[in-house]
Write a protein that holds these residues in place. Structure first.
Motif, PDB file in Angstrom:
ATOM      1  N   LEU A  47      -3.092  -5.376   6.361  1.00  0.00           N
ATOM      2  CA  LEU A  47      -4.333  -5.382   5.601  1.00  0.00           C
ATOM      3  C   LEU A  47      -4.182  -6.421   4.491  1.00  0.00           C
ATOM      4  O   LEU A  47      -3.063  -6.668   4.028  1.00  0.00           O
ATOM      5  N   MET A  49      -3.617  -8.240   1.194  1.00  0.00           N
ATOM      6  CA  MET A  49      -2.845  -7.799   0.034  1.00  0.00           C
ATOM      7  C   MET A  49      -2.648  -8.977  -0.904  1.00  0.00           C
ATOM      8  O   MET A  49      -2.291 -10.073  -0.456  1.00  0.00           O
ATOM      9  N   SER A 135       0.213   3.540   3.110  1.00  0.00           N
ATOM     10  CA  SER A 135       0.282   4.019   1.727  1.00  0.00           C
ATOM     11  C   SER A 135      -0.663   5.205   1.576  1.00  0.00           C
ATOM     12  O   SER A 135      -1.603   5.364   2.366  1.00  0.00           O
ATOM     13  N   GLY A 137      -3.142   5.866  -0.418  1.00  0.00           N
ATOM     14  CA  GLY A 137      -4.551   5.524  -0.604  1.00  0.00           C
ATOM     15  C   GLY A 137      -5.139   4.684   0.515  1.00  0.00           C
ATOM     16  O   GLY A 137      -6.292   4.274   0.448  1.00  0.00           O
ATOM     17  N   ARG A 138      -4.313   4.410   1.543  1.00  0.00           N
ATOM     18  CA  ARG A 138      -4.736   3.639   2.717  1.00  0.00           C
ATOM     19  C   ARG A 138      -5.119   2.193   2.403  1.00  0.00           C
ATOM     20  O   ARG A 138      -5.774   1.538   3.188  1.00  0.00           O
ATOM     21  N   GLN A 139      -4.723   1.672   1.251  1.00  0.00           N
ATOM     22  CA  GLN A 139      -5.033   0.285   0.910  1.00  0.00           C
ATOM     23  C   GLN A 139      -4.013  -0.690   1.489  1.00  0.00           C
ATOM     24  O   GLN A 139      -4.294  -1.876   1.606  1.00  0.00           O
ATOM     25  N   HIS A 140      -2.841  -0.219   1.856  1.00  0.00           N
ATOM     26  CA  HIS A 140      -1.797  -1.078   2.416  1.00  0.00           C
ATOM     27  C   HIS A 140      -1.472  -0.618   3.834  1.00  0.00           C
ATOM     28  O   HIS A 140      -1.365   0.583   4.085  1.00  0.00           O
ATOM     29  N   TYR A 167      -7.335   4.082   8.029  1.00  0.00           N
ATOM     30  CA  TYR A 167      -7.171   2.700   7.589  1.00  0.00           C
ATOM     31  C   TYR A 167      -8.297   1.838   8.151  1.00  0.00           C
ATOM     32  O   TYR A 167      -8.751   2.054   9.276  1.00  0.00           O
ATOM     33  N   ASP A 168      -8.738   0.868   7.379  1.00  0.00           N
ATOM     34  CA  ASP A 168      -9.810  -0.036   7.785  1.00  0.00           C
ATOM     35  C   ASP A 168      -9.217  -1.151   8.653  1.00  0.00           C
ATOM     36  O   ASP A 168      -9.002  -2.264   8.185  1.00  0.00           O
ATOM     37  N   ARG A 171     -10.214  -4.951   9.072  1.00  0.00           N
ATOM     38  CA  ARG A 171      -9.809  -5.979   8.100  1.00  0.00           C
ATOM     39  C   ARG A 171      -8.387  -6.485   8.343  1.00  0.00           C
ATOM     40  O   ARG A 171      -7.876  -7.288   7.557  1.00  0.00           O
TER      41      ARG A 171
END
Length: 179
Positions: A47, A49, A135, A137-140, A167-168, A171
């Motif tokens: 994703l 970063m 992670s 928060g699902r941002q990584h 997870y998205d 992206r």
């Protein structure tokens, strides 16, 4: 990977259509052998970063266990201006080897809460040939392989598992080729 294994993976994913709607938990795997996990990993996809924004491809992470239980991290990649590398250290969180806190900031900044990031091994091959890192928060998200490429069918299975964890994956940035 043998053709029969690829077909089995694809068939398994296709046959789990109704089950695929169920969400997978986003948590570290229950056990991880850090010594087997150690070594070199090739990033297949991630994703977006901030710290890797200049990395085009050739992303390699090398993990080396330290005597104090921490893990030394050496990341390299190819940028438009040439090779880039960064050093970091990870430590186990909550006595869970698959839940690590990673710090790439200088040691003198380690007291700052934002100097560390959660690094969860959320899926790993029984033979430690691939891994998925996420992670809370699902941002990584990173999909890693011991080889510089990954089987296309396997990648799509791991991508779907990541989607089911929230997870998205739309992206994802591909940084290595698929077989």
């Amino acid at each position: 990977m043998h053709l029969s294994c690829r077909l089995l993976m694809v068939a398994t994913l296709a046959c789990t259509g109704p089950v695929a709607a169920a969400n997978l938990p986003n948590r570290p795997v229950p056990s991880l052998d850090l010594h087997r996990y150690a070594g070199q990993w090739h990033e297949i996809a991630r994703l977006p970063m901030y710290f890797e924004r200049r990395c085009l491809d050739g992303v390699v992470a090398t993990y080396t266990p330290n005597p104090d239980g921490t893990v030394q991290i050496h990341n390299t990649c190819r940028t438009s201006k040439g090779p880039m590398s960064v050093e970091g250290v990870a430590r186990m969180k909550d006595d869970q080897p698959a839940a690590l806190e990673v710090r790439f900031a200088p040691a003198w900044l380690s007291w700052l809460p934002m100097a560390r990031a959660d690094y969860w091994v959320i899926e790993v091959d029984a033979d430690y040939q691939w891994a998925v890192i996420g992670s809370p928060g699902r941002q990584h998200l990173w999909i890693l392989s011991r080889r510089p490429t990954m089987d296309r069918a396997l990648f799509h299975v791991l991508e779907e598992h990541s989607r089911q964890r929230g997870y998205d994956v739309g992206r994802l940035i591909m940084t290595a080729p698929l077989d």
